[in-house]
Design an enzyme around this catalytic site. Structure first.
Site, PDB file in Angstrom:
ATOM      1  N   ARG A  38       0.833  -1.214   0.000  1.00 11.09           N
ATOM      2  CA  ARG A  38       0.000   0.000   0.000  1.00 11.09           C
ATOM      3  C   ARG A  38       0.862   1.257   0.000  1.00 11.09           C
ATOM      4  O   ARG A  38       0.532   2.258  -0.609  1.00 11.09           O
ATOM      5  CB  ARG A  38      -0.876   0.005   1.268  1.00 11.09           C
ATOM      6  CG  ARG A  38      -2.166  -0.703   1.074  1.00 11.09           C
ATOM      7  CD  ARG A  38      -2.975  -0.717   2.364  1.00 11.09           C
ATOM      8  NE  ARG A  38      -4.142  -1.572   2.203  1.00 11.09           N
ATOM      9  CZ  ARG A  38      -5.307  -1.166   1.726  1.00 11.09           C
ATOM     10  NH1 ARG A  38      -5.476   0.085   1.385  1.00 11.09           N
ATOM     11  NH2 ARG A  38      -6.306  -1.993   1.593  1.00 11.09           N
ATOM     12  N   ASP A  60     -18.870   5.734   1.961  1.00 10.06           N
ATOM     13  CA  ASP A  60     -19.031   4.824   3.100  1.00 10.06           C
ATOM     14  C   ASP A  60     -20.323   5.146   3.861  1.00 10.06           C
ATOM     15  O   ASP A  60     -21.026   4.241   4.323  1.00 10.06           O
ATOM     16  CB  ASP A  60     -17.838   4.943   4.047  1.00 10.06           C
ATOM     17  CG  ASP A  60     -16.528   4.964   3.277  1.00 10.06           C
ATOM     18  OD1 ASP A  60     -15.785   3.987   3.327  1.00 10.06           O
ATOM     19  OD2 ASP A  60     -16.271   5.977   2.587  1.00 10.06           O
ATOM     20  N   ARG A  98     -23.058   3.718   1.884  1.00  9.50           N
ATOM     21  CA  ARG A  98     -23.081   2.255   2.030  1.00  9.50           C
ATOM     22  C   ARG A  98     -23.682   1.851   3.371  1.00  9.50           C
ATOM     23  O   ARG A  98     -24.482   0.917   3.443  1.00  9.50           O
ATOM     24  CB  ARG A  98     -21.653   1.694   1.906  1.00  9.50           C
ATOM     25  CG  ARG A  98     -21.158   1.690   0.474  1.00  9.50           C
ATOM     26  CD  ARG A  98     -19.685   1.311   0.385  1.00  9.50           C
ATOM     27  NE  ARG A  98     -19.272   1.148  -1.008  1.00  9.50           N
ATOM     28  CZ  ARG A  98     -18.015   1.194  -1.424  1.00  9.50           C
ATOM     29  NH1 ARG A  98     -17.033   1.400  -0.565  1.00  9.50           N
ATOM     30  NH2 ARG A  98     -17.727   1.013  -2.706  1.00  9.50           N
ATOM     31  N   HIS A 141     -11.363   7.134   4.956  1.00  7.81           N
ATOM     32  CA  HIS A 141     -12.056   6.307   3.963  1.00  7.81           C
ATOM     33  C   HIS A 141     -11.241   5.011   3.911  1.00  7.81           C
ATOM     34  O   HIS A 141     -10.280   4.886   3.165  1.00  7.81           O
ATOM     35  CB  HIS A 141     -12.077   7.014   2.611  1.00  7.81           C
ATOM     36  CG  HIS A 141     -12.489   6.113   1.472  1.00  7.81           C
ATOM     37  ND1 HIS A 141     -13.690   5.466   1.424  1.00  7.81           N
ATOM     38  CD2 HIS A 141     -11.823   5.747   0.341  1.00  7.81           C
ATOM     39  CE1 HIS A 141     -13.765   4.744   0.312  1.00  7.81           C
ATOM     40  NE2 HIS A 141     -12.652   4.892  -0.356  1.00  7.81           N
TER      41      HIS A 141
HETATM   42  N1  LIG Z   1     -12.652   7.697  -3.069  1.00  4.21           N
HETATM   43  C1  LIG Z   1     -13.394   6.638  -3.377  1.00  4.21           C
HETATM   44  O1  LIG Z   1     -14.388   6.353  -2.679  1.00  4.21           O
HETATM   45  C2  LIG Z   1     -13.014   5.802  -4.578  1.00  4.21           C
HETATM   46  C3  LIG Z   1     -13.866   4.809  -5.079  1.00  4.21           C
HETATM   47  C4  LIG Z   1     -13.445   4.074  -6.197  1.00  4.21           C
HETATM   48  C5  LIG Z   1     -12.194   4.317  -6.770  1.00  4.21           C
HETATM   49  N2  LIG Z   1     -11.398   5.286  -6.232  1.00  4.21           N
HETATM   50  C6  LIG Z   1     -10.062   5.601  -6.761  1.00  4.21           C
HETATM   51  O2  LIG Z   1     -10.193   6.332  -7.982  1.00  4.21           O
HETATM   52  C7  LIG Z   1      -8.979   6.184  -8.717  1.00  4.21           C
HETATM   53  C8  LIG Z   1      -9.313   5.841 -10.157  1.00  4.21           C
HETATM   54  O3  LIG Z   1      -9.915   4.564 -10.235  1.00  4.21           O
HETATM   55  P1  LIG Z   1     -10.332   3.965 -11.655  1.00  4.21           P
HETATM   56  O4  LIG Z   1     -11.068   2.707 -11.389  1.00  4.21           O
HETATM   57  O5  LIG Z   1     -10.935   5.036 -12.477  1.00  4.21           O
HETATM   58  O6  LIG Z   1      -8.887   3.632 -12.265  1.00  4.21           O
HETATM   59  P2  LIG Z   1      -8.555   3.456 -13.819  1.00  4.21           P
HETATM   60  O7  LIG Z   1      -7.256   2.712 -13.854  1.00  4.21           O
HETATM   61  O8  LIG Z   1      -9.734   2.935 -14.560  1.00  4.21           O
HETATM   62  O9  LIG Z   1      -8.307   4.960 -14.319  1.00  4.21           O
HETATM   63  C9  LIG Z   1      -7.249   5.747 -13.895  1.00  4.21           C
HETATM   64  C10 LIG Z   1      -6.960   6.732 -15.010  1.00  4.21           C
HETATM   65  O10 LIG Z   1      -5.964   7.661 -14.549  1.00  4.21           O
HETATM   66  C11 LIG Z   1      -5.162   7.971 -15.683  1.00  4.21           C
HETATM   67  N3  LIG Z   1      -3.898   8.565 -15.240  1.00  4.21           N
HETATM   68  C12 LIG Z   1      -2.839   7.946 -14.661  1.00  4.21           C
HETATM   69  N4  LIG Z   1      -1.873   8.853 -14.429  1.00  4.21           N
HETATM   70  C13 LIG Z   1      -2.339  10.057 -14.844  1.00  4.21           C
HETATM   71  C14 LIG Z   1      -1.806  11.373 -14.847  1.00  4.21           C
HETATM   72  N5  LIG Z   1      -0.586  11.634 -14.388  1.00  4.21           N
HETATM   73  N6  LIG Z   1      -2.558  12.357 -15.369  1.00  4.21           N
HETATM   74  C15 LIG Z   1      -3.795  12.123 -15.881  1.00  4.21           C
HETATM   75  N7  LIG Z   1      -4.352  10.885 -15.890  1.00  4.21           N
HETATM   76  C16 LIG Z   1      -3.633   9.872 -15.381  1.00  4.21           C
HETATM   77  C17 LIG Z   1      -5.001   6.643 -16.405  1.00  4.21           C
HETATM   78  O11 LIG Z   1      -4.581   6.817 -17.758  1.00  4.21           O
HETATM   79  C18 LIG Z   1      -6.409   6.073 -16.291  1.00  4.21           C
HETATM   80  O12 LIG Z   1      -7.227   6.419 -17.401  1.00  4.21           O
HETATM   81  C19 LIG Z   1      -8.168   5.095  -8.005  1.00  4.21           C
HETATM   82  O13 LIG Z   1      -7.203   5.732  -7.190  1.00  4.21           O
HETATM   83  C20 LIG Z   1      -9.208   4.407  -7.143  1.00  4.21           C
HETATM   84  O14 LIG Z   1      -8.658   3.777  -6.010  1.00  4.21           O
HETATM   85  C21 LIG Z   1     -11.785   6.038  -5.173  1.00  4.21           C
END
Ligand SMILES: NC(=O)c1ccc[n+]([C@@H]2O[C@H](COP(=O)([O-])OP(=O)(O)OC[C@H]3O[C@@H](n4cnc5c(N)ncnc54)[C@H](O)[C@@H]3O)[C@@H](O)[C@H]2O)c1
Length: 317
Positions: A92, A152, A155, A179
């Site tokens: 992590r 959360d 949920r 979170h």
């Molecule tokens: N806060 C929450 O409750 C919650 C819930 C679900 C997911 N998330 C988080 O959201 C984030 C995205 O998840 P996802 O499923 O969309 O991932 P994903 O892999 O589908 O998409 C991530 C995107 O970020 C882009 N990326 C990477 N580096 C970049 C940069 N420097 N500049 C611009 N774009 C860039 C990638 O090209 C990709 O398209 C993750 O960190 C995930 O853990 C948060």
């Protein structure tokens, strides 16, 4: 062209599952007139925008396009969803280091154009990134908002609603803190129609007598992982939670939402980003609602802050 009467512009950084779902949900909720998607993978950003444009004939004339950071100059809200998923064998902390460096780069790019934006952080680890982005941007803590425990909280309310057989909108309960694993359900203030759960259970026809609080909180915490096991990623729930936050800002609602921000002494916690019930309006976080909590809930919230602080120390080591 049949121009929309809506105003407002959102920039979304990251066109992945989460970023594109947020874009689509904001579009479907008619919240703004312009949505711009930025991604290092320019083709992906372009493709997502094009896909949404192809439905506008059955909706209305909203501008959805891919773009570059200069689009941040006049954006009302910039949403950060970019990130790298955890690879097998990666810790992590290793993942956090990579996502922090991405977040710092993105913040520099945003601040090169934007004057006083509101930044909504969704990428994980969301509390740590909210902290880093607030420091890096130099923006007031009230304008750097993490989606935090909004998901959360939704949920927890969903699980209670299903258990008690009551409309989720009438189930009032908050998840605060991180979170993640150390999040805290504020049971002492949870209620249905103003009735605390102990009282509600007394005359509930289901006669199960008491909600298994520990189990419901555990299910709340593990439900993200469960969705990832079932379908590979989570994005609808966070899409709806982020859209709720955007609506509160765009419509100047003063809505109470459990968003994350860098705290300044609330419950004796400071210099760390964590979620508390906040009043959210067009300026970002207007104020905190300092709800009365039990000593144990306050203690658990403070423990949650220690956990995040320790993680930041480990990352910086
Ligand atoms: N806060 C929450 O409750 C919650 C819930 C679900 C997911 N998330 C988080 O959201 C984030 C995205 O998840 P996802 O499923 O969309 O991932 P994903 O892999 O589908 O998409 C991530 C995107 O970020 C882009 N990326 C990477 N580096 C970049 C940069 N420097 N500049 C611009 N774009 C860039 C990638 O090209 C990709 O398209 C993750 O960190 C995930 O853990 C948060």
């Amino acid at each position: 062209m049949n121009k929309t009467s809506l105003k407002g512009k959102i920039v979304i950084v990251g066109a992945g599952n989460v970023g594109s779902t947020i874009a689509y949900t904001i579009l479907m909720n008619n919240l703004v007139s312009e949505i711009v998607i930025i991604d290092v993978n320019k083709e992906k950003a372009k493709g997502e925008a094009l896909d949404m444009n192809h439905g506008l004939a059955y909706f209305k004339q909203i501008s959805v396009r891919s773009g570059e950071y200069d689009e941040c100059a006049d954006a009302d809200i910039i949403i950060i969803t970019a990130g790298i998923a955890r690879k097998p064998g990666q810790t992590r902390i290793e993942l956090a280091k990579i996502n922090i460096s991405i977040a710092k780069d993105i913040t520099k790019n945003i601040m090169a154009y934007a004057k006083n934006p509101i930044i909504l952080v969704v990428s994980n680890p969301v509390d740590i990134l909210t902290y880093i982005i607030q420091k890096e941007s130099g923006l007031p803590a009230s304008r750097v908002i993490g989606s935090g425990t909004t998901l959360d909280t939704a949920r927890l309310r969903y699980l209670l609603s299903a258990h008690c057989d009551i409309d989720v909108r009438n189930v009032h309960a908050y998840v605060i803190g991180e979170h993640g694993d150390s999040e805290v359900a504020v049971w002492s203030r949870a209620n249905i129609a103003g009735k605390p759960f102990d009282e509600f259970c007394d005359d509930c026809p289901k006669k199960c007598h008491a909600v298994n609080r520990q189990q419901i909180l555990e299910d709340t915490i593990t439900s993200g992982a469960e969705i990832i096991r079932l379908k590979g990623a989570t994005y609808y729930g966070i899409g709806m939670a982020a859209t709720r936050i955007v609506a509160a800002i765009i419509n100047d609602e003063k809505a109470v939402l459990t968003v994350s921000s860098v705290l300044g002494g609330e419950y004796n916690v400071s210099d760390v980003a964590l979620s508390l019930p906040c009043v959210v309006d067009s300026e970002g976080i207007e104020r905190y609602i300092n709800i009365r909590m039990s000593d144990k809930e306050i203690h658990d919230f403070q423990q949650s802050s220690e956990k995040i602080k320790q993680a930041i120390e480990e990352i910086n080591a």
